[in-house]
Motif scaffolding. Structure first.
Motif, PDB file in Angstrom:
ATOM      1  N   THR A   1       0.861  -1.186   0.000  1.00 16.29           N
ATOM      2  CA  THR A   1       0.000   0.000   0.000  1.00 16.29           C
ATOM      3  C   THR A   1       0.897   1.235   0.000  1.00 16.29           C
ATOM      4  N   GLY A   2       1.258   1.669  -1.174  1.00 12.32           N
ATOM      5  CA  GLY A   2       2.199   2.778  -1.322  1.00 12.32           C
ATOM      6  C   GLY A   2       3.596   2.344  -0.920  1.00 12.32           C
ATOM      7  N   GLY A   3       4.548   3.227  -1.181  1.00 10.50           N
ATOM      8  CA  GLY A   3       5.900   2.971  -0.693  1.00 10.50           C
ATOM      9  C   GLY A   3       5.886   2.954   0.830  1.00 10.50           C
ATOM     10  N   SER A   4       4.938   3.665   1.420  1.00 10.89           N
ATOM     11  CA  SER A   4       4.878   3.796   2.887  1.00 10.89           C
ATOM     12  C   SER A   4       4.789   2.435   3.575  1.00 10.89           C
ATOM     13  N   GLU A   5       3.946   1.552   3.036  1.00 11.71           N
ATOM     14  CA  GLU A   5       3.809   0.245   3.692  1.00 11.71           C
ATOM     15  C   GLU A   5       5.082  -0.586   3.499  1.00 11.71           C
TER      16      GLU A   5
ATOM     17  N   SER B   1      16.254  12.666  -3.390  1.00 14.10           N
ATOM     18  CA  SER B   1      15.801  12.840  -2.020  1.00 14.10           C
ATOM     19  C   SER B   1      14.632  13.801  -1.862  1.00 14.10           C
ATOM     20  N   ASN B   2      13.677  13.363  -1.088  1.00 12.03           N
ATOM     21  CA  ASN B   2      12.762  14.248  -0.416  1.00 12.03           C
ATOM     22  C   ASN B   2      13.355  14.349   0.986  1.00 12.03           C
ATOM     23  N   PRO B   3      13.747  15.485   1.504  1.00 14.54           N
ATOM     24  CA  PRO B   3      13.348  16.840   1.137  1.00 14.54           C
ATOM     25  C   PRO B   3      14.400  17.672   0.388  1.00 14.54           C
TER      26      PRO B   3
ATOM     27  N   ASP C   1       9.557   1.229  -4.019  1.00 14.58           N
ATOM     28  CA  ASP C   1       9.112   2.021  -5.161  1.00 14.58           C
ATOM     29  C   ASP C   1       7.619   2.311  -5.009  1.00 14.58           C
ATOM     30  N   SER C   2       7.126   3.222  -5.820  1.00 12.62           N
ATOM     31  CA  SER C   2       5.717   3.625  -5.711  1.00 12.62           C
ATOM     32  C   SER C   2       5.288   4.297  -7.001  1.00 12.62           C
ATOM     33  N   LEU C   3       4.004   4.191  -7.298  1.00 14.92           N
ATOM     34  CA  LEU C   3       3.492   4.877  -8.494  1.00 14.92           C
ATOM     35  C   LEU C   3       3.011   6.292  -8.184  1.00 14.92           C
ATOM     36  N   SER C   4       2.902   6.612  -6.881  1.00 17.78           N
ATOM     37  CA  SER C   4       2.241   7.852  -6.444  1.00 17.78           C
ATOM     38  C   SER C   4       2.690   9.086  -7.209  1.00 17.78           C
ATOM     39  N   LYS C   5       3.990   9.345  -7.220  1.00 17.64           N
ATOM     40  CA  LYS C   5       4.490  10.614  -7.753  1.00 17.64           C
ATOM     41  C   LYS C   5       4.720  10.512  -9.256  1.00 17.64           C
ATOM     42  N   ARG C   6       5.231   9.344  -9.669  1.00 13.71           N
ATOM     43  CA  ARG C   6       5.599   9.145 -11.076  1.00 13.71           C
ATOM     44  C   ARG C   6       4.406   9.362 -12.009  1.00 13.71           C
TER      45      ARG C   6
ATOM     46  N   SER D   1      16.695   1.298  -0.118  1.00 17.76           N
ATOM     47  CA  SER D   1      16.825   2.334  -1.138  1.00 17.76           C
ATOM     48  C   SER D   1      15.418   2.749  -1.584  1.00 17.76           C
ATOM     49  N   ASP D   2      15.035   3.945  -1.177  1.00 21.64           N
ATOM     50  CA  ASP D   2      13.695   4.456  -1.469  1.00 21.64           C
ATOM     51  C   ASP D   2      13.786   5.250  -2.773  1.00 21.64           C
ATOM     52  N   GLU D   3      13.262   4.662  -3.840  1.00 21.54           N
ATOM     53  CA  GLU D   3      13.447   5.259  -5.168  1.00 21.54           C
ATOM     54  C   GLU D   3      12.127   5.722  -5.775  1.00 21.54           C
ATOM     55  N   VAL D   4      11.259   6.278  -4.930  1.00 22.58           N
ATOM     56  CA  VAL D   4       9.935   6.656  -5.450  1.00 22.58           C
ATOM     57  C   VAL D   4       9.998   7.841  -6.430  1.00 22.58           C
ATOM     58  N   TYR D   5      11.130   8.578  -6.430  1.00 25.54           N
ATOM     59  CA  TYR D   5      11.270   9.717  -7.375  1.00 25.54           C
ATOM     60  C   TYR D   5      12.292   9.404  -8.477  1.00 25.54           C
ATOM     61  N   ARG D   6      12.580   8.140  -8.720  1.00 21.57           N
ATOM     62  CA  ARG D   6      13.708   7.731  -9.568  1.00 21.57           C
ATOM     63  C   ARG D   6      13.798   8.471 -10.896  1.00 21.57           C
TER      64      ARG D   6
ATOM     65  N   TYR E   1      15.916  14.275   6.232  1.00 22.05           N
ATOM     66  CA  TYR E   1      15.300  13.099   5.617  1.00 22.05           C
ATOM     67  C   TYR E   1      13.779  13.278   5.569  1.00 22.05           C
ATOM     68  N   TYR E   2      13.121  12.424   4.797  1.00 15.48           N
ATOM     69  CA  TYR E   2      11.646  12.420   4.693  1.00 15.48           C
ATOM     70  C   TYR E   2      11.071  12.223   6.096  1.00 15.48           C
ATOM     71  N   SER E   3      10.275  13.180   6.548  1.00 19.86           N
ATOM     72  CA  SER E   3       9.923  13.197   7.972  1.00 19.86           C
ATOM     73  C   SER E   3       9.124  11.970   8.403  1.00 19.86           C
TER      74      SER E   3
ATOM     75  N   SER F   1      -3.991   6.256  -5.293  1.00 17.08           N
ATOM     76  CA  SER F   1      -4.201   4.838  -5.650  1.00 17.08           C
ATOM     77  C   SER F   1      -3.524   3.913  -4.647  1.00 17.08           C
ATOM     78  N   ARG F   2      -2.504   4.425  -3.938  1.00 12.29           N
ATOM     79  CA  ARG F   2      -1.783   3.706  -2.892  1.00 12.29           C
ATOM     80  C   ARG F   2      -1.130   2.417  -3.398  1.00 12.29           C
ATOM     81  N   ILE F   3      -0.453   2.514  -4.527  1.00 12.23           N
ATOM     82  CA  ILE F   3       0.238   1.333  -5.067  1.00 12.23           C
ATOM     83  C   ILE F   3       1.749   1.545  -4.983  1.00 12.23           C
TER      84      ILE F   3
HETATM   85  C1  LIG Z   1      10.775   9.840   0.015  1.00 13.88           C
HETATM   86  C2  LIG Z   1       9.410   9.261   0.059  1.00 13.88           C
HETATM   87  N1  LIG Z   1       9.273   7.950   0.244  1.00 13.88           N
HETATM   88  C3  LIG Z   1       8.068   7.368   0.295  1.00 13.88           C
HETATM   89  C4  LIG Z   1       6.922   8.109   0.176  1.00 13.88           C
HETATM   90  C5  LIG Z   1       5.634   7.384   0.279  1.00 13.88           C
HETATM   91  O1  LIG Z   1       4.733   7.616  -0.723  1.00 13.88           O
HETATM   92  P1  LIG Z   1       3.539   6.613  -1.069  1.00 13.88           P
HETATM   93  O2  LIG Z   1       3.179   5.876   0.179  1.00 13.88           O
HETATM   94  O3  LIG Z   1       2.459   7.473  -1.576  1.00 13.88           O
HETATM   95  O4  LIG Z   1       4.097   5.695  -2.098  1.00 13.88           O
HETATM   96  C6  LIG Z   1       6.999   9.494  -0.015  1.00 13.88           C
HETATM   97  C7  LIG Z   1       5.806  10.344  -0.116  1.00 13.88           C
HETATM   98  O5  LIG Z   1       5.837  11.553  -0.110  1.00 13.88           O
HETATM   99  C8  LIG Z   1       8.283  10.083  -0.082  1.00 13.88           C
HETATM  100  O6  LIG Z   1       8.452  11.400  -0.275  1.00 13.88           O
END
Ligand SMILES: Cc1ncc(COP(=O)(O)O)c(C=O)c1O
Length: 396
Positions: free
Chosen positions: A95-99, A172-174, A231-236, A200-205, A121-123, A242-244
């Motif tokens: 469920t998203g990269g978060s899970e 990186s976020n932020p 990885d995640s589809l959220s931002k791309r 390795s969190d590559e959601v913005y790859r 880092y991402y808070s 959609s939480r994938i």
């Molecule tokens: C660095 C980073 N990792 C992971 C996530 C998680 O995103 P999501 O759960 O929507 O995939 C975010 C969302 O802002 C992010 O900025």
């Protein structure tokens, strides 16, 4: 009745904590430009909604806990384009990269264990770590070095016998930093020497600018057994709702343990998984057009910021965020004041105070994190509000 110490010791999200003030401001009829949150304004591809519309079933049942086969296959093929090779079986849909992050922490750490992370880092890393009883331990990177990792020693300095992994987002976020292969090799060497996992969190790859050649740490073969890829589809694809997302690893033992958590939450949404397969099949030109749009926005915001007195920043190389140092002592107070006491023609702007992106580092007190997910026209208006707001705030 008690509340767990883990949750009591967790702070509200740095990105959302000023939301109640923004709500009141909006109720007064004042428009707020949201530069506090990474919610893209780009339209979700129509293919996604079409796929939802055409989904037909009589019973909306659970799907496999691992995720549907079609989506695991699509992810596997998509990653190949980037020279990242995971078979569908090595990918678990989350469920998203978060899970995926939550499951990583729960699986590689016991209570009291530590994960090291470049700071800022991402808070939400902090929130997720706290909720698992895990301590996030930062190692320093500096605005004047573009938040790049200085050397191996800066990572080694914070490693203890409780450290279980190294976590970072790339880009990186932020900060918008994109790590070079040399920096990734430093991380890889430390992980091998200290026997640590790498998350390795590559959601913005794909959001990497100025023709920088992006390399995933996957390209370093010898760490494959240590590596967890998030990885995640959220931002791309601008489908945050959609939480994938996905968790991938070649480490079979680890994957089998994570599967227990996947099974405990039974399955993730079925319809969204089917629609997501369509997104991963879109031509790469779609993603690169989006990237170019963000690059233009980055250029626009940096061009304005460079002329605001007392402001410093490092031009981001990727993602859609930047950390900006302001000529104020307390950026949270300034961000709050912008919402409660300042507007130009009934418009104001909301930023995220940067202290929530640091563990306990005074650097963050005068910084904000800006998300440039809004149009260039709105960026210009919001930056004008920032510039004039700083003048008024500092003369109070
Ligand atoms: C660095 C980073 N990792 C992971 C996530 C998680 O995103 P999501 O759960 O929507 O995939 C975010 C969302 O802002 C992010 O900025």
């Amino acid at each position: 009745m008690l509340i767990s110490k883990r949750i009591q010791n967790t702070k509200l999200s740095a990105i959302r904590k000023l939301t109640p003030f923004a709500k009141k401001t909006k109720a007064k009829g004042i428009k707020v430009y949201h530069m506090n949150i990474g919610q893209p304004d780009i339209e979700t591809p129509n293919e996604y909604f079409e796929a939802l519309k055409h989904y037909k079933t009589k019973v909306l049942g659970y799907e496999n806990s691992e995720g549907i086969d079609e989506l695991r296959e699509s992810f596997s093929k998509f990653l190949e384009i980037h020279d990242i090779h995971y078979s569908p079986e090595e990918i678990l849909i989350t469920t998203g990269g978060s899970e995926g992050l939550l499951f990583s922490f729960l699986t590689i750490c016991d209570e009291g264990d530590e994960i090291v992370v470049p700071e800022p880092y991402y808070s939400n890393y902090n929130t997720i770590a706290n909720s698992c009883g895990v301590k996030l331990v930062p190692f320093e990177t500096k605005i004047e070095n573009g938040f790049h990792i200085e050397n191996r020693e800066s990572i080694l300095k914070v490693i203890t016998n409780k450290t279980r992994g190294i976590l970072y987002s790339n880009p990186s976020n932020p900060t918008g930093v994109v790590y070079s292969l040399k920096e990734l090799e430093m991380i890889a060497e430390v992980a091998l020497e200290e026997n640590l996992y790498i998350i390795s969190d590559e959601v913005y790859r794909e959001l990497v600018y100025d023709n920088i050649k992006y390399k995933s740490i996957f390209s370093i073969d010898k760490i494959h057994n240590h590596l967890i890829l998030i990885d995640s589809l959220s931002k791309r694809y601008s489908v945050c709702g959609s939480r994938i997302g996905m968790f991938a690893t070649k480490n079979e033992k680890l994957r089998n343990e994570v599967l227990k958590l996947c099974q405990a939450r039974l399955s993730i949404s079925s319809v969204e998984q089917y629609a997501a397969t369509k997104l991963l099949k879109l031509p790469m030109s779609y993603i690169y057009d989006v990237r170019d749009m963000y690059q233009e926005r980055r250029d626009a915001i940096c061009n304005i910021l460079k002329d605001i007195e007392g402001v410093s920043y490092y031009k981001p190389e990727g993602a859609f965020y930047l950390i900006v140092s302001l000529p104020v002592k307390n950026s949270e107070d300034f961000c709050k004041w912008l919402l409660t006491d300042f507007n130009i023609n009934n418009e104001t702007v909301m930023f995220a105070p940067a202290d929530g992106f640091y563990f306990d580092n005074p650097q963050g007190n005068s910084q904000i994190r800006i998300s440039y997910c809004i149009s260039i026209e709105n960026i210009k208006k919001a930056m004008h509000i920032l510039k004039e707001g700083l003048k008024v705030y500092n003369s109070l």
